[in-house]
Enzyme design. Sequence first.
Site, PDB file in Angstrom:
ATOM      1  N   ASP A 140       0.920  -1.193   0.299  1.00 62.91           N
ATOM      2  CA  ASP A 140      -0.062  -0.113   0.072  1.00 62.91           C
ATOM      3  C   ASP A 140       1.026   1.389  -0.213  1.00 62.91           C
ATOM      4  OD1 ASP A 140      -2.224   1.621  -0.229  1.00 62.91           O
ATOM      5  OD2 ASP A 140      -3.188   0.745   1.703  1.00 62.91           O
TER       6      ASP A 140
HETATM    7  C1  NOJ Z   1      -4.095   4.072   0.017  1.00 62.72           C
HETATM    8  C2  NOJ Z   1      -5.268   3.006   0.299  1.00 62.72           C
HETATM    9  O1  NOJ Z   1      -5.304   2.222   1.437  1.00 62.72           O
HETATM   10  C3  NOJ Z   1      -5.341   1.996  -0.744  1.00 62.72           C
HETATM   11  O2  NOJ Z   1      -6.606   1.319  -0.575  1.00 62.72           O
HETATM   12  C4  NOJ Z   1      -5.390   2.600  -2.238  1.00 62.72           C
HETATM   13  O3  NOJ Z   1      -5.442   1.603  -3.145  1.00 62.72           O
HETATM   14  C5  NOJ Z   1      -3.791   3.152  -2.389  1.00 62.72           C
HETATM   15  N1  NOJ Z   1      -3.799   4.109  -1.589  1.00 62.72           N
HETATM   16  C6  NOJ Z   1      -3.667   3.778  -3.844  1.00 62.72           C
HETATM   17  O4  NOJ Z   1      -4.612   4.742  -3.940  1.00 62.72           O
END
Ligand code: NOJ
Length: 723
Positions: free
Chosen positions: A264
């Site tokens: 993430d």
């Molecule tokens: C952070 C988020 O937790 C996740 O769900 C998301 O896909 C990513 N950022 C990319 O934007």
Amino acid sequence: MREEKLGKLLASMTLEEKVGQLVQCNAGQFIENKMDITGPDGEILPAEELNRVIGSVLTFEDAAQARALQDKHLAADPHKIPLLLMLDVIHGLRTTYPIPLAMGCSFDDGLMTECADMARKEAAACGVHVTFNPMVDTARDPRWGRILETNSEEPLINSRMGAAFVRTAQGDDLSRKDNIACCVKHYAGYGAPEGGRDYNTVDMSERQLRESYLPAYKACVDAGARLVMPSFNALNGIPSVANRWLMNQVLRGEWGFSGVVVSDYNAVGELVAHGVAENMKDAVRLAMAAGCDIDMVQNAYYLHLAELVREGTVSEEALDKAVLRVLELKNELGLFENPYHGADEAKEREIYLCPEHREIARRAAEESAVLLKNDGILPFPETLRKVALIGPFAEERHLVGFWSRPGAWKDAVTLPEGLKAMLPALEVITERGCGAEIGDTDISGIERAVAAAREAEAVILALGEPENDSGEGRSRADLCLPGPQMELARRVLAANPRTAVLLFNGRPLALTELDAIAPAVLEMWYPGTEAGSAAARLLFGRANPCGKLSAGFPRSVGQCPLPYNRMNTGRPKPQPDSGVFPFTSSYLDSPNLPLYSFGHGLSYTRFETLDLTLSRETIRPDETLQVTVTVRNAGERAGKEVVQLYLRDRAASVVRPVQQLIDYKKVFLKPGETAEVTFDVTEEQLRFWDYECRYVSEPGAFEISTGYADHPEKTRVFTLTKD
Ligand code: NOJ
């Protein structure tokens, strides 16, 4: 490209080029654009060098930008390895359907499939190769703002809807340019943070994890999802991106996942803040050891991975494996032959917001709305001549919810637009009354709202939470309607009791006072592009509400977390759930049960469960039990009912929930019509994770019920024998 060629390609790459394949940047980090980012900024790196080696990009704007990004990269990359383009397409790209929690309320996997199909086509036309969807975190605490992103508090719904999304978006052949790959997230247990605060620590037994949290990720992996994203949180002391048990043993070992793991946003670098890595280089070592292939955004891999390989801390073999997984995905998507995949500006113009997509979005909005309460004032008759439309959401266009694309709200149909389009002769007086922001105190508009309420034949009172108050990093310690909205509600309801409340929010709220004074409450969630059209049709009965809550609504925040499938305890509170019972598991100042239970949802017609029959009273493990529920539409309107099947294991070697949803089916019935809905129950549905963490069933008596959580309508008992 033929598989064996990938090996040759890998062998021809330098160490830095290999590392580049594992680096993911925000498009805005190395090209000039005004794209929104979805987390903190990463370190700015030398754009030209990065562009030469980088493997993937997230968060870009449209097909034109997708093609430009690819062209720029391919011109610089000596190996001509196309970029992977990834994007959060969570509930539609340009045509936005309801937030995932609302979709869960439809209890309709077929509808999810239709929405996923629309999202796939629009995303592919935009140039997306991979979407960070489905998000299937089990979430039982509405303080957590990301509850809006999941379909349900129940893993069965998350499993079915998540798998439906994966199958539809990926199709049979990823190289087809209108198919996209799916990344399941956030693995694992992200939906159970302490105190409901986003990113917070999760501590739970392996048994609980396996029983309630892992099944939905596994269902998506089994459905073929090509990528998995580890969650931000520490799980039992180890952040997921560095959690070797979770990643290597369970995901790749037990489940046989062979796809790509993408961290993430910043999660590798955040191992330092978690305090499990001394510095960023150490963080890279830990993430690589846990099999994290791609580092999203912070560029920790870019800065430190080559050095770790050179010094032998990370083996070249581990690096090669990770790079190969990325190259294989690119190959499967057909990017070596067609690096643009589906990116097509003409297609974008043709399908974004096309009538067919709008129709799906409207239907989805109607089927995910939940009629929480109705003392008979809804539906309003179309003969009404004058209504007052009051509240902070009366004219609001931000009705699409968090994780919609930037600007998607501009396409949403507002309530006045929806009402006018459907009933052109209806006079609609609108008054905002007050704001809905946390901390809003201005009540100067309430008098005018009250005057409007008095003047009208009926009132639509549109309340809720501002669109960005639920979503990532949007946790709340209070679950009441924010700002002075309750004061507005009290005054308007006193002025005109023929008032229906419409709610726009992204989490279950604590509506105890509203429930006590409002004759009708219709939960719309964030319904998406067709918000106003769907609301108008529901209010005036052209559509009949059929949504059921996919997560229960607490009476107060103090009850949270509040799973419907709770354990009984050794001192259960006697029923009915009121009064004080010392030395039982209960509150002095509140009932135990939620205000609106999981599975609750009313209709404009009346459904009766006439019978629940079992094909036999005893089954062996290899036999199937047929459970038949007879349901009748005893009212005067056609409608859809969700038949829900719950199980209770009366006695087992570990404590079992008082009720567990094991299946559901939705049926359409005309007035007076009766249907027999049959479910097959197998031994597998009776299994659980025992004390030694084995997935077993145990002989004994089981109760099967229909109805909804805490409200069984019919119950029968059967026995599972040994063999
Ligand atoms: C952070 C988020 O937790 C996740 O769900 C998301 O896909 C990513 N950022 C990319 O934007």
